[in-house]
Design a protein around this motif. Structure first.
Motif, PDB file in Angstrom:
ATOM      1  N   TRP A 247       0.860  -1.192   0.000  1.00 64.70           N
ATOM      2  CA  TRP A 247       0.000   0.000   0.000  1.00 64.70           C
ATOM      3  C   TRP A 247       0.889   1.231   0.000  1.00 64.70           C
ATOM      4  O   TRP A 247       1.971   1.230   0.595  1.00 64.70           O
ATOM      5  CB  TRP A 247      -0.876  -0.037   1.248  1.00 64.70           C
ATOM      6  N   GLU A 306      -5.966   1.813 -14.182  1.00 67.78           N
ATOM      7  CA  GLU A 306      -6.953   1.650 -13.114  1.00 67.78           C
ATOM      8  C   GLU A 306      -8.087   0.731 -13.554  1.00 67.78           C
ATOM      9  O   GLU A 306      -8.584  -0.087 -12.772  1.00 67.78           O
ATOM     10  CB  GLU A 306      -7.502   3.016 -12.695  1.00 67.78           C
ATOM     11  N   TYR A 310      -8.921  -3.062 -11.931  1.00 68.15           N
ATOM     12  CA  TYR A 310     -10.235  -3.496 -11.462  1.00 68.15           C
ATOM     13  C   TYR A 310     -10.655  -4.791 -12.156  1.00 68.15           C
ATOM     14  O   TYR A 310     -11.203  -5.703 -11.517  1.00 68.15           O
ATOM     15  CB  TYR A 310     -11.277  -2.408 -11.714  1.00 68.15           C
ATOM     16  N   ASP A 313      -8.862  -7.573 -10.577  1.00 65.68           N
ATOM     17  CA  ASP A 313      -9.484  -7.905  -9.292  1.00 65.68           C
ATOM     18  C   ASP A 313     -10.649  -8.873  -9.487  1.00 65.68           C
ATOM     19  O   ASP A 313     -10.793  -9.857  -8.751  1.00 65.68           O
ATOM     20  CB  ASP A 313      -9.993  -6.640  -8.598  1.00 65.68           C
ATOM     21  N   HIS A 325      -7.722  -6.335   2.774  1.00 64.82           N
ATOM     22  CA  HIS A 325      -8.169  -4.974   2.497  1.00 64.82           C
ATOM     23  C   HIS A 325      -7.564  -4.020   3.515  1.00 64.82           C
ATOM     24  O   HIS A 325      -7.372  -4.376   4.684  1.00 64.82           O
ATOM     25  CB  HIS A 325      -9.696  -4.881   2.547  1.00 64.82           C
ATOM     26  N   GLN A 352     -14.755  -0.075   2.403  1.00 63.00           N
ATOM     27  CA  GLN A 352     -14.954  -0.750   1.133  1.00 63.00           C
ATOM     28  C   GLN A 352     -15.857   0.094   0.246  1.00 63.00           C
ATOM     29  O   GLN A 352     -16.792   0.739   0.716  1.00 63.00           O
ATOM     30  CB  GLN A 352     -15.581  -2.132   1.356  1.00 63.00           C
ATOM     31  N   THR A 353     -15.588   0.069  -1.058  1.00 67.86           N
ATOM     32  CA  THR A 353     -16.346   0.905  -1.973  1.00 67.86           C
ATOM     33  C   THR A 353     -17.700   0.290  -2.284  1.00 67.86           C
ATOM     34  O   THR A 353     -17.871  -0.924  -2.306  1.00 67.86           O
ATOM     35  CB  THR A 353     -15.571   1.112  -3.283  1.00 67.86           C
ATOM     36  N   ASN A 422     -11.937   2.984  -9.168  1.00 60.49           N
ATOM     37  CA  ASN A 422     -12.471   2.135  -8.107  1.00 60.49           C
ATOM     38  C   ASN A 422     -11.836   2.417  -6.759  1.00 60.49           C
ATOM     39  O   ASN A 422     -12.507   2.416  -5.732  1.00 60.49           O
ATOM     40  CB  ASN A 422     -12.251   0.662  -8.462  1.00 60.49           C
ATOM     41  N   ASP A 423     -10.540   2.674  -6.740  1.00 56.78           N
ATOM     42  CA  ASP A 423      -9.775   2.697  -5.493  1.00 56.78           C
ATOM     43  C   ASP A 423      -9.146   4.070  -5.289  1.00 56.78           C
ATOM     44  O   ASP A 423      -8.182   4.427  -5.961  1.00 56.78           O
ATOM     45  CB  ASP A 423      -8.693   1.609  -5.556  1.00 56.78           C
ATOM     46  N   GLU A 492     -17.359   4.907  -0.487  1.00 56.28           N
ATOM     47  CA  GLU A 492     -17.817   3.905   0.467  1.00 56.28           C
ATOM     48  C   GLU A 492     -19.293   4.101   0.812  1.00 56.28           C
ATOM     49  O   GLU A 492     -19.909   3.236   1.432  1.00 56.28           O
ATOM     50  CB  GLU A 492     -16.962   3.943   1.737  1.00 56.28           C
TER      51      GLU A 492
END
Length: 551
Positions: A247, A306, A310, A313, A325, A352-353, A422-423, A492
């Protein structure tokens, strides 16, 4: 060979051809002016009495050697007690202050813990038996960050491979795992070996998993430092099957490479975009991870990275990966939000989204910022979700899963792009570029550099939200008009954008500006509608209503 494998093979071959075409261009990238100096402090602590670690000393020596090869003046400390660790950090800050145009790198491998949102490195002489001992015997990461702040040098990297499980042996256990999420100070990239709130294995090889991959990526000539850490993250995630995901938090403004220059060559951007767009249009439905991984490794900060991340993922999740996470960041204050559940109750922050859901209703108003008058109102209800597209109202409005435009009711179309992603994380930066095809067939090209500029509380007619503020600067590739966008999102809570301000400048003068903001939101009741492919453009119904977000 199955149809799925045949498609994956074709994608891989096309991807290889596209990336090979652009490889010579990457070598010719212009290098920035050389930095005034490079200073590093490297620490590896493993000789703990209660919970010894095998790899930190070897990791630190290897990182120190790699940094020396890159021209850094390195101070190396192994198995340092508290006083030595504190003195080394203060000396590091003083050295950067004396050469305040230098690049600073701090690397720490060893035990680390969090307490009340503060992170502590543990010296080898620490004897922790109760929570109060952590602050008294540990070394607060804040001491390091304060030293860097006083130095006022332009760029620092702080690398913490300090998330081992249970650093206290049998003497004491804490409920908080790993390190707490921190926002990077100005001009700093803060890197963790694994996501906040999680732990990493020390490893059984010559080096820990994180440092092993970091050593490899640091050698890549001309690789921008943010690309280095993105490639490390991908490699560690895949090797650990999602059990360890590095991270980063960044507030870097300039470019930096460990080896060679990392400057951008504008002449190759358009060719790179065209090749990547063609490749992404094939990869967007990929069902195997390999072509997606290749694409991300080649363009870790690319204009579709990006979106590719996703998709990867999703593919890995279907294959059984259960990734860790990141724990949520410290709250901005007493949490505030609008209700998003059907029963009207506010959902607790999870970190979390959220995703678009059928039946959601978003109502926006548009204000002309120059005239200060309201010009439009629009309501969009999520009809259904088909693949990676979200259909609204009668199906003639379409966005992707993050809210980026795909098609408007009047027939306007956008190529895939990643303005919304997404993140989100404070300081995160990414590029985007897309082509808008107007109803008459004419096209407009737009390019933006986007970043998460802050976390802040925003009050709208729809409610008060803890949000990320996104800032984007770009231009119209045809007219040269400068474009500025500021958006607020609370992913979120709900996936739709909360508000966006748009300005266009020509010759430094603002020629247009508007603000679109959420006035009402309802989760609604998901309608029972069979999933179907979007209708062909010629068959779409035009509802005549204004598309609230137009770039």
């Amino acid at each position: 060979m199955t149809m799925s494998r045949q498609r994956s093979t074709r994608i891989a071959r096309t991807l290889c051809a596209s990336l090979t075409l652009l490889a010579p261009l990457a070598v010719s990238a212009a290098a920035p002016d050389p930095v005034a100096g490079r200073i590093a402090l490297v620490i590896g602590n493993g000789a703990y009495a209660a919970a010894p670690l095998v790899n930190p000393a070897a990791d630190a020596r290897a990182i120190a050697e790699r940094l020396r090869e890159a021209g850094f003046r390195v101070t190396l400390k192994t198995d340092a007690p508290r006083r030595e660790l504190q003195d080394a950090i203060r000396g590091f800050g003083d050295a950067l202050a004396r050469d305040n145009q230098a690049v600073g790198v701090f690397y720490y491998a060893g035990h680390g813990v969090q307490l009340n949102w503060r992170n502590f490195m543990l010296p080898v002489d620490a004897r922790i038996r109760r929570p109060a001992d952590i602050a008294a015997q540990g070394v607060d990461v804040g001491l390091l960050l304060d030293s860097l702040g006083r130095a006022r040098n332009p760029l620092n990297l702080v690398i913490l491979d300090a998330c081992r499980d249970n650093p206290f042996g049998r003497d004491f256990r804490t409920d908080d795992r790993g390190l707490s999420q921190l926002d990077a100070p100005p001009g700093t990239l803060l890197a963790y070996a694994t996501a906040p709130g999680n732990t990493a294995d020390d490893g059984e090889g010559a080096h820990g998993l994180y440092t092993e991959n970091l050593l490899k990526e640091m050698k890549v000539p001309g690789a921008p430092v943010e690309d280095v850490f993105k490639r490390v993250r991908l490699a560690v995630r895949r090797a650990s099957e999602g059990a360890q995901i590095p991270w980063e938090s960044t507030s870097l403004e300039g470019d930096f490479a460990f080896v060679g220059g990392s400057g951008r060559d504008p002449s190759r951007e358009q060719k790179e975009f065209e090749a990547d767009l063609a490749t992404w249009n094939m990869l967007r439905e990929a069902t195997t991870p390999e072509p997606l991984e290749d694409f991300i490794r080649q363009r870790p900060s690319g204009k579709f990275a990006e979106l590719a991340q996703y998709r990867l993922d999703l593919v890995l999740r279907k294959r059984g990966e259960k990734p860790v996470h990141a724990a949520p960041p410290p709250p901005l204050g007493p949490e505030m939000c609008v209700p998003i559940a059907a029963d009207g109750k506010a959902s607790p922050y999870s970190g979390q989204t959220a995703s678009f859901r059928p039946g959601e209703r978003y109502t926006y108003r548009t204000v002309d910022l120059l005239a200060q008058t309201e010009t439009a109102r629009s309501t969009d209800t999520v009809l259904r979700i088909v693949g990676d597209e979200v259909l609204y109202n009668d199906g003639s409005k379409v966005s992707d899963l993050f809210g980026n435009n795909v098609r408007a009711p009047d027939g306007k179309r956008w190529t895939p792009y990643q303005f919304f992603i997404n993140d989100y994380a404070l300081g995160k930066r990414w590029p985007t570029q897309f082509i808008i095809t107007q109803p008459d067939g004419t096209t407009v090209g737009v390019r933006f550099e986007v970043r998460v500029a802050g976390r802040e509380r925003i009050t709208l007619p729809a409610g008060t939200f803890d949000s990320y503020r996104i800032e984007a600067r770009g231009f119209d590739l045809a007219s040269g008009a400068q474009l500025e966008r500021t958006a607020w999102v609370a992913p979120e809570r709900l996936r739709g954008v909360l508000a966006m301000e748009s300005l266009s400048r020509k010759g430094g003068t603002v020629v247009s500006g508007e603000r679109v903001e959420l006035t009402d939101y309802a989760a609604g009741v998901p309608p029972v509608i069979p999933a179907a492919k979007p209708s062909a453009p010629a068959e779409e119904k035009q509802d005549g209503r204004r598309w609230p977000f137009s770039y």
